[in-house]
Enzyme design. Structure first.
Site, PDB file in Angstrom:
ATOM      1  N   ARG A  37      18.612 -18.870 -16.433  1.00 17.47           N
ATOM      2  CA  ARG A  37      18.391 -17.571 -17.097  1.00 17.47           C
ATOM      3  C   ARG A  37      17.359 -17.636 -18.225  1.00 17.47           C
ATOM      4  O   ARG A  37      17.422 -16.831 -19.157  1.00 17.47           O
ATOM      5  CB  ARG A  37      19.694 -17.021 -17.681  1.00 17.47           C
ATOM      6  CG  ARG A  37      20.669 -16.540 -16.633  1.00 17.47           C
ATOM      7  CD  ARG A  37      21.937 -16.050 -17.270  1.00 17.47           C
ATOM      8  NE  ARG A  37      22.844 -15.550 -16.254  1.00 17.47           N
ATOM      9  CZ  ARG A  37      23.319 -14.307 -16.214  1.00 17.47           C
ATOM     10  NH1 ARG A  37      23.015 -13.449 -17.146  1.00 17.47           N
ATOM     11  NH2 ARG A  37      24.139 -13.937 -15.254  1.00 17.47           N
ATOM     12  N   ARG A  69      24.311 -24.584 -35.236  1.00 11.20           N
ATOM     13  CA  ARG A  69      23.501 -23.374 -35.085  1.00 11.20           C
ATOM     14  C   ARG A  69      22.412 -23.381 -36.150  1.00 11.20           C
ATOM     15  O   ARG A  69      22.674 -23.684 -37.322  1.00 11.20           O
ATOM     16  CB  ARG A  69      24.381 -22.125 -35.224  1.00 11.20           C
ATOM     17  CG  ARG A  69      23.592 -20.872 -35.380  1.00 11.20           C
ATOM     18  CD  ARG A  69      24.340 -19.586 -35.171  1.00 11.20           C
ATOM     19  NE  ARG A  69      23.739 -18.492 -35.905  1.00 11.20           N
ATOM     20  CZ  ARG A  69      22.558 -17.938 -35.638  1.00 11.20           C
ATOM     21  NH1 ARG A  69      21.828 -18.382 -34.630  1.00 11.20           N
ATOM     22  NH2 ARG A  69      22.078 -16.941 -36.372  1.00 11.20           N
ATOM     23  N   ILE A  70      21.191 -23.063 -35.740  1.00  8.44           N
ATOM     24  CA  ILE A  70      20.083 -22.915 -36.697  1.00  8.44           C
ATOM     25  C   ILE A  70      19.445 -21.558 -36.425  1.00  8.44           C
ATOM     26  O   ILE A  70      18.903 -21.332 -35.348  1.00  8.44           O
ATOM     27  CB  ILE A  70      19.048 -24.067 -36.606  1.00  8.44           C
ATOM     28  CG1 ILE A  70      18.710 -24.416 -35.154  1.00  8.44           C
ATOM     29  CG2 ILE A  70      19.540 -25.308 -37.320  1.00  8.44           C
ATOM     30  CD1 ILE A  70      17.634 -25.484 -35.031  1.00  8.44           C
ATOM     31  N   GLY A  71      19.583 -20.650 -37.388  1.00 10.46           N
ATOM     32  CA  GLY A  71      19.125 -19.288 -37.130  1.00 10.46           C
ATOM     33  C   GLY A  71      18.592 -18.615 -38.370  1.00 10.46           C
ATOM     34  O   GLY A  71      18.333 -19.261 -39.387  1.00 10.46           O
ATOM     35  N   THR A  72      18.429 -17.310 -38.263  1.00 13.82           N
ATOM     36  CA  THR A  72      18.005 -16.528 -39.418  1.00 13.82           C
ATOM     37  C   THR A  72      19.126 -15.565 -39.799  1.00 13.82           C
ATOM     38  O   THR A  72      20.031 -15.303 -39.006  1.00 13.82           O
ATOM     39  CB  THR A  72      16.726 -15.711 -39.108  1.00 13.82           C
ATOM     40  OG1 THR A  72      16.973 -14.890 -37.976  1.00 13.82           O
ATOM     41  CG2 THR A  72      15.545 -16.614 -38.855  1.00 13.82           C
ATOM     42  N   MET A 117      24.626 -13.065 -36.298  1.00 11.99           N
ATOM     43  CA  MET A 117      25.375 -12.466 -35.189  1.00 11.99           C
ATOM     44  C   MET A 117      26.103 -13.472 -34.284  1.00 11.99           C
ATOM     45  O   MET A 117      26.558 -13.100 -33.210  1.00 11.99           O
ATOM     46  CB  MET A 117      24.434 -11.589 -34.350  1.00 11.99           C
ATOM     47  CG  MET A 117      23.724 -10.542 -35.181  1.00 11.99           C
ATOM     48  SD  MET A 117      22.720  -9.384 -34.237  1.00 11.99           S
ATOM     49  CE  MET A 117      23.980  -8.319 -33.550  1.00 11.99           C
ATOM     50  N   SER A 146      15.725 -14.327 -43.442  1.00  9.62           N
ATOM     51  CA  SER A 146      14.508 -13.700 -42.892  1.00  9.62           C
ATOM     52  C   SER A 146      14.267 -12.322 -43.492  1.00  9.62           C
ATOM     53  O   SER A 146      13.165 -11.781 -43.392  1.00  9.62           O
ATOM     54  CB  SER A 146      14.619 -13.573 -41.370  1.00  9.62           C
ATOM     55  OG  SER A 146      15.745 -12.787 -41.029  1.00  9.62           O
ATOM     56  N   ASP A 147      15.312 -11.726 -44.108  1.00 14.18           N
ATOM     57  CA  ASP A 147      15.169 -10.397 -44.714  1.00 14.18           C
ATOM     58  C   ASP A 147      16.273 -10.238 -45.751  1.00 14.18           C
ATOM     59  O   ASP A 147      17.310 -10.895 -45.662  1.00 14.18           O
ATOM     60  CB  ASP A 147      15.255  -9.297 -43.656  1.00 14.18           C
ATOM     61  CG  ASP A 147      16.459  -9.431 -42.734  1.00 14.18           C
ATOM     62  OD1 ASP A 147      16.416 -10.277 -41.822  1.00 14.18           O
ATOM     63  OD2 ASP A 147      17.460  -8.730 -42.952  1.00 14.18           O
ATOM     64  N   GLY A 182      18.761 -19.275 -31.640  1.00 15.24           N
ATOM     65  CA  GLY A 182      19.035 -18.187 -30.698  1.00 15.24           C
ATOM     66  C   GLY A 182      17.992 -18.100 -29.596  1.00 15.24           C
ATOM     67  O   GLY A 182      18.306 -17.869 -28.432  1.00 15.24           O
TER      68      GLY A 182
HETATM   69  N1  HPA Z   1      21.424  -8.524 -39.208  1.00 22.52           N
HETATM   70  C1  HPA Z   1      21.934  -9.301 -38.256  1.00 22.52           C
HETATM   71  N2  HPA Z   1      21.382 -10.451 -37.911  1.00 22.52           N
HETATM   72  C2  HPA Z   1      20.301 -10.847 -38.562  1.00 22.52           C
HETATM   73  C3  HPA Z   1      19.720 -10.086 -39.564  1.00 22.52           C
HETATM   74  C4  HPA Z   1      20.328  -8.869 -39.904  1.00 22.52           C
HETATM   75  O1  HPA Z   1      19.859  -8.143 -40.793  1.00 22.52           O
HETATM   76  N3  HPA Z   1      18.630 -10.732 -40.006  1.00 22.52           N
HETATM   77  C5  HPA Z   1      18.535 -11.872 -39.293  1.00 22.52           C
HETATM   78  N4  HPA Z   1      19.541 -11.953 -38.417  1.00 22.52           N
END
Ligand code: HPA
Length: 236
Positions: free
Chosen positions: A42, A87-90, A181, A204-205, A19
């Site tokens: 941008r 896609r590589i994300g959290t 997202m 990540s959480d 992202g």
């Molecule tokens: N919500 C949405 N997107 C995220 C979250 C989350 O808790 N953690 C990492 N990406």
């Protein structure tokens, strides 16, 4: 060649998509050989180079949310000859089994977004999925690298700051592993353009293990090495 990416940008067939533009730069600096910056419109940075073993690959940021990845993935697939977007994300974990730092390979994405409505006519309901070949290859290569992964469905939400912090129990009940997202928009664009997409996420959480500390800002940038190493195996 397109509205949101530099005109003369050259991309590899496979593009890794975090992202965050700074994370895209960090991935190029840390993992690629002889790379160059190919786009910066941008502030959405993109780089093309090679893996350390000589396969061509690009990395470009998607920005946050389905509309943003919708624009960038559409333009890469349509105007720049890109065949595969990873896609590589959290993500936030909804699953007892998925702990902070674990890697998830998404098989498909549910959503609360209306992005699909335009394509869902006369009763059709789409089920955007990752490309089976890419996801399976990612799974196999993770085993070879000795990295434990979870494979399953995820949820792409339009809302980060929800009014109701118990909402996660609904997708959790149907076995959704975590929330991010973007993937729903990416998978849907790949379907409509007959291209390929996959998504690797680092937790990540956790919504379930409240005692596990969230990844810090620094860890979000730096502790993603396992996920990136799996993604790099998908370059052709
Ligand atoms: N919500 C949405 N997107 C995220 C979250 C989350 O808790 N953690 C990492 N990406």
């Amino acid at each position: 060649m397109s509205t949101h990416i530099n005109d003369n940008a050259k991309f590899a067939k496979t593009v890794l998509m975090p992202g965050d533009p700074i994370r895209a730069k960090w991935i190029a600096e840390t993992f690629l050989a002889d790379y160059e910056e190919v786009t910066n419109t941008r502030g959405i940075l993109g780089f093309t180079g090679h893996t350390k073993d000589g396969r061509e690959i690009s990395v470009m940021a998607s920005g946050m949310g389905i509309p943003s990845i919708g624009i960038y993935s559409f333009e890469l697939f349509s105007y720049y000859g890109v065949e595969n977007i990873i896609r590589i994300g959290t993500c936030g974990s909804y699953s007892e089994d998925c702990h902070v730092g674990d890697v998830i390979i998404a098989t498909g994405a549910s959503t609360n977004s209306n992005y699909g409505k335009y394509f869902e006519q006369r009763g059709l309901k789409l089920a955007p999925c990752s490309d089976f070949g890419l996801a399976f290859k990612a799974y196999q290569n993770a085993q070879k690298l000795g990295i434990k992964v979870h494979m399953g469905p995820i949820y792409s939400s339009d809302i980060f700051y929800d009014l109701d912090d118990t909402f996660y129990k609904i997708p959790q009940q149907v076995g959704i592993l975590g929330v991010e997202m973007e993937s729903y928009g990416l998978f849907l664009n790949a379907m409509r353009l007959r291209k390929k997409a996959a998504c690797l996420l680092t937790v990540s959480d956790s919504f379930v293990h409240k005692d596990e500390p969230d990844m810090t800002k620094e860890e979000r940038s730096n502790k993603l090495v396992n996920m990136v190493n799996i993604a790099l195996t998908l370059a052709e």
